[in-house]
Design a protein around this motif. Structure first.
Motif, PDB file in Angstrom:
ATOM      1  N   UNK A 158     -19.927   5.897 -11.041  1.00 44.46           N
ATOM      2  CA  UNK A 158     -21.159   4.675  -9.975  1.00 44.46           C
ATOM      3  C   UNK A 158     -20.333   2.768  -9.879  1.00 44.46           C
ATOM      4  N   UNK A 159     -19.160   3.191 -10.131  1.00 41.36           N
ATOM      5  CA  UNK A 159     -18.687   1.918 -10.085  1.00 41.36           C
ATOM      6  C   UNK A 159     -19.384   0.931  -9.412  1.00 41.36           C
ATOM      7  N   UNK A 160     -18.892  -0.079  -8.655  1.00 39.51           N
ATOM      8  CA  UNK A 160     -19.955  -0.819  -7.856  1.00 39.51           C
ATOM      9  C   UNK A 160     -19.086  -1.944  -7.661  1.00 39.51           C
ATOM     10  N   UNK A 161     -17.951  -2.294  -8.292  1.00 40.26           N
ATOM     11  CA  UNK A 161     -17.571  -3.363  -7.844  1.00 40.26           C
ATOM     12  C   UNK A 161     -16.765  -3.480  -6.245  1.00 40.26           C
ATOM     13  N   UNK A 162     -16.493  -4.565  -6.173  1.00 34.05           N
ATOM     14  CA  UNK A 162     -15.562  -4.420  -4.969  1.00 34.05           C
ATOM     15  C   UNK A 162     -14.061  -4.238  -5.341  1.00 34.05           C
ATOM     16  N   UNK A 163     -13.928  -4.634  -5.935  1.00 32.85           N
ATOM     17  CA  UNK A 163     -12.302  -4.260  -5.717  1.00 32.85           C
ATOM     18  C   UNK A 163     -11.796  -2.847  -6.352  1.00 32.85           C
ATOM     19  N   UNK A 164     -11.173  -2.064  -5.799  1.00 39.19           N
ATOM     20  CA  UNK A 164     -10.545  -0.714  -6.198  1.00 39.19           C
ATOM     21  C   UNK A 164     -10.400  -1.041  -7.845  1.00 39.19           C
ATOM     22  N   UNK A 165     -11.124   0.234  -8.664  1.00 38.23           N
ATOM     23  CA  UNK A 165     -11.452   0.197  -9.515  1.00 38.23           C
ATOM     24  C   UNK A 165      -9.917   0.849 -10.486  1.00 38.23           C
ATOM     25  N   UNK A 166      -9.298  -0.147 -11.824  1.00 39.59           N
ATOM     26  CA  UNK A 166      -7.599   0.557 -12.260  1.00 39.59           C
ATOM     27  C   UNK A 166      -8.196   1.292 -13.388  1.00 39.59           C
ATOM     28  N   UNK A 167      -7.238   2.146 -13.197  1.00 38.52           N
ATOM     29  CA  UNK A 167      -7.434   3.793 -13.868  1.00 38.52           C
ATOM     30  C   UNK A 167      -6.258   3.791 -15.353  1.00 38.52           C
ATOM     31  N   UNK A 168      -5.339   3.619 -14.803  1.00 39.26           N
ATOM     32  CA  UNK A 168      -4.203   3.594 -15.979  1.00 39.26           C
ATOM     33  C   UNK A 168      -3.241   3.285 -15.385  1.00 39.26           C
ATOM     34  N   UNK A 169      -2.195   3.809 -15.812  1.00 38.71           N
ATOM     35  CA  UNK A 169      -0.550   3.360 -15.082  1.00 38.71           C
ATOM     36  C   UNK A 169       0.592   5.019 -15.968  1.00 38.71           C
ATOM     37  N   UNK A 170       1.050   4.672 -14.838  1.00 36.75           N
ATOM     38  CA  UNK A 170       2.300   5.669 -15.108  1.00 36.75           C
ATOM     39  C   UNK A 170       3.580   5.822 -15.453  1.00 36.75           C
ATOM     40  N   UNK A 171       5.196   5.360 -16.583  1.00 39.13           N
ATOM     41  CA  UNK A 171       5.900   5.099 -16.545  1.00 39.13           C
ATOM     42  C   UNK A 171       6.862   5.872 -17.707  1.00 39.13           C
ATOM     43  N   UNK A 172       8.028   4.994 -16.418  1.00 37.65           N
ATOM     44  CA  UNK A 172       8.999   6.220 -17.143  1.00 37.65           C
ATOM     45  C   UNK A 172      10.231   5.177 -18.321  1.00 37.65           C
ATOM     46  N   UNK A 173      10.322   5.804 -19.256  1.00 34.54           N
ATOM     47  CA  UNK A 173      10.966   4.590 -20.040  1.00 34.54           C
ATOM     48  C   UNK A 173      12.351   4.455 -19.527  1.00 34.54           C
ATOM     49  N   UNK A 174      12.940   5.098 -18.030  1.00 32.07           N
ATOM     50  CA  UNK A 174      14.482   5.105 -17.557  1.00 32.07           C
ATOM     51  C   UNK A 174      14.409   3.551 -16.418  1.00 32.07           C
ATOM     52  N   UNK A 175      12.045   3.081 -16.552  1.00 28.78           N
ATOM     53  CA  UNK A 175      12.719   2.302 -15.411  1.00 28.78           C
ATOM     54  C   UNK A 175      13.130   0.336 -15.992  1.00 28.78           C
ATOM     55  N   UNK A 176      14.315   0.036 -15.460  1.00 32.92           N
ATOM     56  CA  UNK A 176      13.997  -1.869 -16.338  1.00 32.92           C
ATOM     57  C   UNK A 176      13.670  -2.419 -15.479  1.00 32.92           C
ATOM     58  N   UNK A 177      12.922  -2.023 -14.914  1.00 36.33           N
ATOM     59  CA  UNK A 177      11.815  -2.876 -13.795  1.00 36.33           C
ATOM     60  C   UNK A 177      13.301  -3.773 -13.168  1.00 36.33           C
ATOM     61  N   UNK A 178      14.118  -2.328 -12.096  1.00 37.14           N
ATOM     62  CA  UNK A 178      14.478  -3.824 -11.057  1.00 37.14           C
ATOM     63  C   UNK A 178      14.070  -2.840  -9.974  1.00 37.14           C
ATOM     64  N   UNK A 179      12.911  -2.004  -9.712  1.00 41.48           N
ATOM     65  CA  UNK A 179      12.707  -1.469  -9.003  1.00 41.48           C
ATOM     66  C   UNK A 179      13.272  -0.845  -7.856  1.00 41.48           C
ATOM     67  N   UNK A 180      14.444  -0.200  -8.790  1.00 46.07           N
ATOM     68  CA  UNK A 180      15.034   1.523  -8.254  1.00 46.07           C
ATOM     69  C   UNK A 180      14.178   3.040  -8.113  1.00 46.07           C
ATOM     70  N   UNK A 181      12.905   2.511  -8.819  1.00 41.42           N
ATOM     71  CA  UNK A 181      12.184   3.853  -9.090  1.00 41.42           C
ATOM     72  C   UNK A 181      11.125   3.760  -8.130  1.00 41.42           C
ATOM     73  N   UNK A 182      10.389   4.827  -7.532  1.00 45.59           N
ATOM     74  CA  UNK A 182       9.153   5.011  -6.772  1.00 45.59           C
ATOM     75  C   UNK A 182       8.570   5.901  -8.190  1.00 45.59           C
ATOM     76  N   UNK A 183       7.433   5.413  -8.076  1.00 50.18           N
ATOM     77  CA  UNK A 183       6.521   6.522  -8.438  1.00 50.18           C
ATOM     78  C   UNK A 183       5.180   6.967  -7.394  1.00 50.18           C
ATOM     79  N   UNK A 184       5.034   8.546  -7.753  1.00 53.80           N
ATOM     80  CA  UNK A 184       4.187   9.129  -6.941  1.00 53.80           C
ATOM     81  C   UNK A 184       3.225  10.051  -7.644  1.00 53.80           C
TER      82      UNK A 184
END
Length: 805
Positions: free
Chosen positions: A66-92
């Protein structure tokens, strides 16, 4: 891959798990990656195939419903330790609600909820996460499954799904006696907080009953409940969640508690209310429904009868002795428009009452049978329903009002009604009716003397449904108007003797009148003005609608005047009074000494002196006999003439003559003598003489002068010219034909072939001639004609010169 937690009190737990996951992933990476050369990792070989996923995968996320906010509700984050922040990994992500309810940032792995979630509809969602190379789209690690659980909030109030409740308790029950149990359901999560913890309380009626706070059991609060004083109580029970704390949600229900009789084991109905539906068009006697009361006693104490305590005007109840059921049926016709619901109180009574409990009350129980009457589209109803009688005078003008018929739609809609006349009952279209108002008017002039009553049928239909139709009979009485003068009942004729005396009654006359006045007929008689100077007859009014004709003088002479015409004036009593003049014919007749009339004709009197009636009858009989004889003679003559003509026609069968002769062709005009056809074949027999046969007795074809061979064979011809042979042959053939039943009738043609004896001429065969030496000269054959010249050439001697040439 490792998720990030950002929700309330779970942040600390998520952080500890994340650190543990990262440490575990680092250890695994160090153990499986192996050493590298030149600061670069080996790209090929077995070491790349042995690499396992790095990082820790959490299996559950939480999101508040029953979230009534106007913005999408943040649920969580998935992350792999191979992601070095270079933007070469895509999460689906994939699975329940992926892409619609839940979306993921492909670059950062952040998951958001885009829709408002309801835990009561779906408590959790199962999804799968995948990390791929952005350029090649190859999976970097195996797919991981995780759950997003919807966290409950107190948003559902308790509900009594089985309400409203009807319970019962025996009178004089002790305090704390359980009456019934009410249960409320809360759709919130019972495993999380107190949102689903329900407590019960009584809002209205707490003086007599209590309810258990936790179980919902309703109990008696007093011990002196008396069914005869009050047989039912209405309670309002409330259920509150959050264990009754402030801020909790609540719901309520109504509980009807019926106090039953304590007559040991009285009959009881399992339900305190039964509902049935019946159509208003159901016939009287149609069963509405069956109900039954149970009794815990055994044997004859369970026998009971049923009766109606309330609502018995339209319904009745009977007891089925085999099943002990109460059959409620219709007693009178139901009407949806007057009343739609009927509450019938049915009571069950034990037949056998134990005297020990008489002071406690009667052994009986009651229930309510609610009968709902369903509407049926009914045809219009005429008022009055049994037909209408109207009256109209016969001299009423065309278009005048005759009467009005009334009908209405008995249904709730009260649809407009249209009227019409069934023309099979008014084929002459004497009456018309207004389709809207039902006003009947006159269409033709009436005549009561032709028809005193007109019975027509009026039809009423609903304007919007012509199948709903009804009919009523309308009888129209035509009131009489004095428009017909009186007339003599019959064309009266009277006869009197020549020696009639003065004052003698000749005849009594009466009249008829086509009119029928309500006060009855009253007629007045008098002689017409033109007969006022009459010295022979007079009229006397008897005052009873008849009059007598009497003579004024004595003695009449029929030779001077044998017929008198007496005009009589007849007048009725009106209003207005009408009159007519009728003529009475009086014959003067001759009578015998006894006063019997003999003849009333002057010429007949003259004839009677010469011929008596018997003589006249005899004369007529003679004339009739002569006519019959004449007809018989003519018939016989015609019969004989016809018979003679028939005989002449039959003689013609003997005049048929048959002949057969080929003749000599077109040039032969003398081959046959036609005179032979004009004479009968009565040939005398040939006579033998010295000079030869008598050729004159033969037909001409035997006397031809062109046959020289007859001269040479004269003796043979004389010997064979015996015609008795032919006569004998013909006679024999005729006898055979007469005796044979299979041959044609006598008037048919009979053909007889007779060869006869040998020819008087010798054989002319060329074979015989050439075989013998003959000096006979056949040159005479040339004289027989062109047909015999060739034959003569065969038999004539040859010419030597011709042969030599």
């Amino acid at each position: 891959m490792a998720p990030s937690w950002t929700i309330g009190r779970w942040t600390l737990v998520a952080a500890l798990c994340l650190l543990s996951g990262c440490f575990f992933g680092w250890c695994e990476a160090s153990r499986t990656s192996g050493p590298t050369k030149g600061g670069s990792q080996q790209e090929h070989g077995t070491s790349s195939l042995e690499r396992v996923k790095r990082g820790w995968v959490w299996n559950q996320f939480f999101v508040v419903e029953e979230y009534t906010g106007t913005e999408p509700l943040y649920v969580g984050k998935i992350h792999t330790d191979s992601d070095e922040g270079e933007g070469n990994i895509k999460y689906t992500i994939s699975g329940e609600g992926a892409g619609s309810i839940f979306i993921i940032d492909e670059l950062t792995g952040d998951i958001h909820a885009t829709e408002r979630l309801d835990r009561e509809e779906k408590a959790f969602y199962t999804l799968r996460a995948q990390a791929r190379d952005r350029l090649s789209n190859d999976p970097l690690e195996p797919e991981s499954e995780f759950v997003i659980k919807v966290q409950d909030i107190n948003d559902s109030e308790p509900k009594f799904l089985a309400g409203p409740y009807i319970g019962s308790v025996a009178e004089l029950s002790p305090i704390g006696t359980s009456v019934m149990n009410v249960t409320a359901s809360d759709a919130d999560d019972p495993t999380y907080g107190s949102s689903a913890r329900v407590v019960y309380s009584v809002l209205d009626g707490e003086k007599f009953f209590t309810v258990d706070r936790h179980t919902g059991i309703i109990r008696t609060a007093v011990a002196d409940l008396d069914r005869e004083t009050q047989d039912r109580y209405e309670l309002v029970v409330k259920a509150t969640d959050m264990a009754g704390q402030m801020g909790g949600l609540s719901g309520s229900t109504t509980v009807t508690i019926v106090i039953t009789d304590v007559n040991d084991n009285p009959p009881r109905f399992p339900q305190k209310m039964y509902q049935f539906t019946v159509s208003e068009g159901s016939a009287v006697g149609t069963p509405v429904g069956r109900i039954i009361a149970t009794d815990t006693d055994m044997g004859e104490n369970t026998d009971m009868t049923y009766l109606i305590r309330d609502g018995g005007d339209l319904f009745k109840v009977t007891t089925d002795m085999e099943t002990q059921e109460a059959v409620v049926s219709i007693k009178k016709a139901l009407d949806f428009e007057s009343r739609r619901t009927h509450n019938v109180v049915v009571e069950a009574v034990n037949k056998h009452v134990d005297p020990r409990f008489v002071d406690l009350g009667t052994f009986k129980d009651q229930t309510i049978v609610r009968v709902s009457v369903s509407d049926v589209d009914e045809p219009p109803i005429f008022q009055p329903a049994d037909g209408t009688i109207m009256e109209v005078q016969e001299d009423t003008r065309v278009g005048a009002l005759v009467g009005i018929v009334t009908a209405r739609d008995p249904d709730v809609m009260n649809a407009p009604v249209r009227f019409s006349i069934d023309r099979t009952t008014d084929q002459e279209m004497i009456f018309h009716i207004d389709p809207d108002s039902g006003v009947i008017t006159l269409g033709k002039i009436l005549d009561r003397e032709i028809a005193g009553w007109h019975n027509i049928t009026v039809k009423a239909v609903e304007a919007d449904n012509h199948t709903m139709a009804s009919h009523t009979a309308v009888s129209i009485r035509i009131l009489d108007v004095n428009d017909n003068p009186p007339e003599l009942a019959t064309p009266y004729e009277a006869s009197i003797c020549e020696d009639a005396k003065a004052g003698q009654l000749i005849h009594t006359i009466s009249v008829v009148d086509k009119d029928e006045p309500q006060s009855g007929h009253r007629f007045f008689f008098a002689l017409a003005p033109e007969a006022s100077g009459n010295r022979h007859f007079t009229l006397r009014d008897v005052k009873d609608n008849t009059a007598g004709i009497m003579t004024q003088r004595s003695g009449f002479n029929r030779h001077e005047q044998n017929v008198y015409f007496l005009p009589i004036l007849v007048e009725d009593s009106g209003p207005p009074s009408l009159s007519s003049t009728n003529t009475l014919t009086i014959h003067i007749c001759g009578c015998d000494p006894d006063g019997a009339i003999q003849s009333c004709n002057a010429t007949a009197y003259v004839m009677s002196a010469a011929l008596s009636p018997g003589a006249l009858i005899a004369l007529l009989v003679c004339i009739l006999i002569l006519i019959v004889l004449l007809l018989l003679i003519l018939t016989l003559k015609r019969h004989r003439k016809g018979q003679k003509m028939t005989e002449d026609e039959e003689d013609m069968r003997d005049n048929v003559i048959k002949y057969n002769d080929e003749g000599g062709g077109e040039q032969d005009t003398q081959a046959y003598d036609m005179s032979a056809l004009r004479n009968l074949y009565d040939f005398p027999e040939a006579k033998n003489s010295d000079s030869g046969p008598d050729l004159l007795s033969l037909p001409q074809w035997m006397q031809a002068s062109r046959a020289p061979f007859f001269v040479d064979a004269a003796a043979a011809a004389a010997a064979t010219a015996d015609f008795s042979l032919f006569k004998g042959y013909i006679k024999k053939k005729v006898e055979q034909a007469d005796a044979d039943l299979s041959v044609p009738p006598y008037d048919s043609f009979q053909t007889y072939a007779f060869e006869g004896s040998s020819s008087p001429a010798l054989s002319l065969s060329s074979i015989h001639t050439l075989s013998t030496t003959s000096e006979q000269d056949f040159s005479y054959l040339s004289d027989w004609g062109p047909r015999f010249r060739q034959l003569a050439g065969y038999y004539a001697p040859g010419n030597p010169e011709e042969e030599g040439s």
